[in-house]
Design a protein around this motif. Structure first.
Motif, PDB file in Angstrom:
ATOM      1  N   VAL A   1       0.894  -1.164   0.000  1.00  0.00           N
ATOM      2  CA  VAL A   1       0.000   0.000   0.000  1.00  0.00           C
ATOM      3  C   VAL A   1       0.924   1.204   0.000  1.00  0.00           C
ATOM      4  O   VAL A   1       1.687   1.405   0.947  1.00  0.00           O
ATOM      5  N   LEU A   2       0.869   1.992  -1.064  1.00  0.00           N
ATOM      6  CA  LEU A   2       1.917   2.973  -1.334  1.00  0.00           C
ATOM      7  C   LEU A   2       1.363   4.372  -1.536  1.00  0.00           C
ATOM      8  O   LEU A   2       0.550   4.605  -2.433  1.00  0.00           O
TER       9      LEU A   2
ATOM     10  N   LEU B   1      -1.925   2.008  -4.879  1.00  0.00           N
ATOM     11  CA  LEU B   1      -1.523   3.400  -4.666  1.00  0.00           C
ATOM     12  C   LEU B   1      -2.632   4.107  -3.912  1.00  0.00           C
ATOM     13  O   LEU B   1      -3.807   3.992  -4.263  1.00  0.00           O
ATOM     14  N   ALA B   2      -2.241   4.833  -2.884  1.00  0.00           N
ATOM     15  CA  ALA B   2      -3.186   5.641  -2.115  1.00  0.00           C
ATOM     16  C   ALA B   2      -2.657   7.069  -2.148  1.00  0.00           C
ATOM     17  O   ALA B   2      -1.631   7.370  -1.553  1.00  0.00           O
ATOM     18  N   THR B   3      -3.351   7.941  -2.871  1.00  0.00           N
ATOM     19  CA  THR B   3      -2.836   9.293  -3.052  1.00  0.00           C
ATOM     20  C   THR B   3      -3.969  10.302  -3.187  1.00  0.00           C
ATOM     21  O   THR B   3      -5.080   9.951  -3.581  1.00  0.00           O
ATOM     22  N   ALA B   4      -3.657  11.539  -2.858  1.00  0.00           N
ATOM     23  CA  ALA B   4      -4.605  12.635  -3.068  1.00  0.00           C
ATOM     24  C   ALA B   4      -4.357  13.302  -4.418  1.00  0.00           C
ATOM     25  O   ALA B   4      -5.139  14.135  -4.852  1.00  0.00           O
ATOM     26  N   ASP B   5      -3.267  12.940  -5.087  1.00  0.00           N
ATOM     27  CA  ASP B   5      -2.849  13.580  -6.330  1.00  0.00           C
ATOM     28  C   ASP B   5      -3.385  12.801  -7.528  1.00  0.00           C
ATOM     29  O   ASP B   5      -2.724  11.911  -8.058  1.00  0.00           O
ATOM     30  N   GLU B   6      -4.585  13.152  -7.956  1.00  0.00           N
ATOM     31  CA  GLU B   6      -5.249  12.405  -9.025  1.00  0.00           C
ATOM     32  C   GLU B   6      -4.462  12.483 -10.338  1.00  0.00           C
ATOM     33  O   GLU B   6      -4.328  11.493 -11.049  1.00  0.00           O
TER      34      GLU B   6
ATOM     35  N   ILE C   1      -5.620   1.995  -7.808  1.00  0.00           N
ATOM     36  CA  ILE C   1      -5.361   3.366  -7.352  1.00  0.00           C
ATOM     37  C   ILE C   1      -6.564   3.821  -6.545  1.00  0.00           C
ATOM     38  O   ILE C   1      -7.696   3.780  -7.024  1.00  0.00           O
ATOM     39  N   LEU C   2      -6.296   4.228  -5.304  1.00  0.00           N
ATOM     40  CA  LEU C   2      -7.335   4.763  -4.430  1.00  0.00           C
ATOM     41  C   LEU C   2      -7.019   6.225  -4.160  1.00  0.00           C
ATOM     42  O   LEU C   2      -5.901   6.553  -3.760  1.00  0.00           O
ATOM     43  N   LEU C   3      -8.007   7.091  -4.379  1.00  0.00           N
ATOM     44  CA  LEU C   3      -7.804   8.499  -4.084  1.00  0.00           C
ATOM     45  C   LEU C   3      -8.167   8.768  -2.630  1.00  0.00           C
ATOM     46  O   LEU C   3      -9.181   8.285  -2.127  1.00  0.00           O
ATOM     47  N   LYS C   4      -7.295   9.523  -1.952  1.00  0.00           N
ATOM     48  CA  LYS C   4      -7.554   9.875  -0.555  1.00  0.00           C
ATOM     49  C   LYS C   4      -8.656  10.926  -0.512  1.00  0.00           C
ATOM     50  O   LYS C   4      -8.748  11.755  -1.401  1.00  0.00           O
TER      51      LYS C   4
ATOM     52  N   PRO D   1     -11.698   2.839   4.537  1.00  0.00           N
ATOM     53  CA  PRO D   1     -11.114   1.622   5.112  1.00  0.00           C
ATOM     54  C   PRO D   1     -11.781   0.337   4.627  1.00  0.00           C
ATOM     55  O   PRO D   1     -11.103  -0.640   4.305  1.00  0.00           O
ATOM     56  N   SER D   2     -13.106   0.333   4.530  1.00  0.00           N
ATOM     57  CA  SER D   2     -13.781  -0.898   4.108  1.00  0.00           C
ATOM     58  C   SER D   2     -13.456  -1.222   2.649  1.00  0.00           C
ATOM     59  O   SER D   2     -13.265  -2.388   2.293  1.00  0.00           O
ATOM     60  N   GLN D   3     -13.359  -0.197   1.806  1.00  0.00           N
ATOM     61  CA  GLN D   3     -13.002  -0.427   0.407  1.00  0.00           C
ATOM     62  C   GLN D   3     -11.562  -0.943   0.301  1.00  0.00           C
ATOM     63  O   GLN D   3     -11.282  -1.876  -0.446  1.00  0.00           O
ATOM     64  N   LEU D   4     -10.652  -0.356   1.068  1.00  0.00           N
ATOM     65  CA  LEU D   4      -9.263  -0.796   1.059  1.00  0.00           C
ATOM     66  C   LEU D   4      -9.161  -2.261   1.470  1.00  0.00           C
ATOM     67  O   LEU D   4      -8.493  -3.063   0.810  1.00  0.00           O
ATOM     68  N   ARG D   5      -9.828  -2.634   2.548  1.00  0.00           N
ATOM     69  CA  ARG D   5      -9.785  -4.022   3.024  1.00  0.00           C
ATOM     70  C   ARG D   5     -10.342  -4.975   1.982  1.00  0.00           C
ATOM     71  O   ARG D   5      -9.745  -6.015   1.689  1.00  0.00           O
ATOM     72  N   GLU D   6     -11.481  -4.631   1.411  1.00  0.00           N
ATOM     73  CA  GLU D   6     -12.106  -5.488   0.407  1.00  0.00           C
ATOM     74  C   GLU D   6     -11.204  -5.684  -0.814  1.00  0.00           C
ATOM     75  O   GLU D   6     -11.022  -6.793  -1.299  1.00  0.00           O
ATOM     76  N   LEU D   7     -10.608  -4.596  -1.298  1.00  0.00           N
ATOM     77  CA  LEU D   7      -9.727  -4.691  -2.468  1.00  0.00           C
ATOM     78  C   LEU D   7      -8.462  -5.476  -2.151  1.00  0.00           C
ATOM     79  O   LEU D   7      -7.993  -6.273  -2.954  1.00  0.00           O
TER      80      LEU D   7
END
Length: 118
Positions: free
Chosen positions: A51-52, A81-86, A99-102, A106-112
């Motif tokens: 998780v980066l 990738l977890a970032t606020a920089d789309e 890629i997950l945008l901040k 948490p539930s989406q992160l765990r599921e993925l």
């Protein structure tokens, strides 16, 4: 059965903790607060998932992602990738698995994470 190993690379201590709490029941975890420490850990471990964050002190998340993709030992490592920089995230869509945008759910992160660790 052993839990898959996840390396969390996030420089915001609070968000690092949230990600850890989210994944601790299902994964073996290690966390890094900067890019240089993450690169050092990747020399000695083969995580199932990284998780980066992209904007890190030391080595950038984009450089860490490039390192992971260039290292044959890490060929099976999945990267979230977890970032606020789309805009920056869009340039890395081919290299990242997810890629997950901040702010990250948490539930989406765990599921993925569970889905790609199979």
């Amino acid at each position: 059965m052993t839990k898959p190993f996840v390396l969390i690379v996030e420089d915001d201590p609070r968000l690092n903790e949230i990600i850890s709490i989210t994944l601790q029941a299902d994964f073996e975890l290690e966390t890094c607060l900067d890019g240089n420490t993450a690169l050092e850990r990747l020399k000695h471990s083969i995580p199932a998932i990284v998780v980066l964050d992209l904007n890190l002190p030391g080595t950038s998340g984009a450089d860490i992602l490039a390192h992971i993709r260039a290292d044959n030992r890490l060929a099976k490592t999945r990267v979230i990738l977890a970032t606020a920089d789309e805009r920056q995230a869009e340039t890395l869509t081919d290299a990242a698995d997810i890629i997950l945008l901040k702010p990250v759910s948490p539930s989406q992160l765990r599921e993925l994470a569970l889905r790609i660790s199979k």
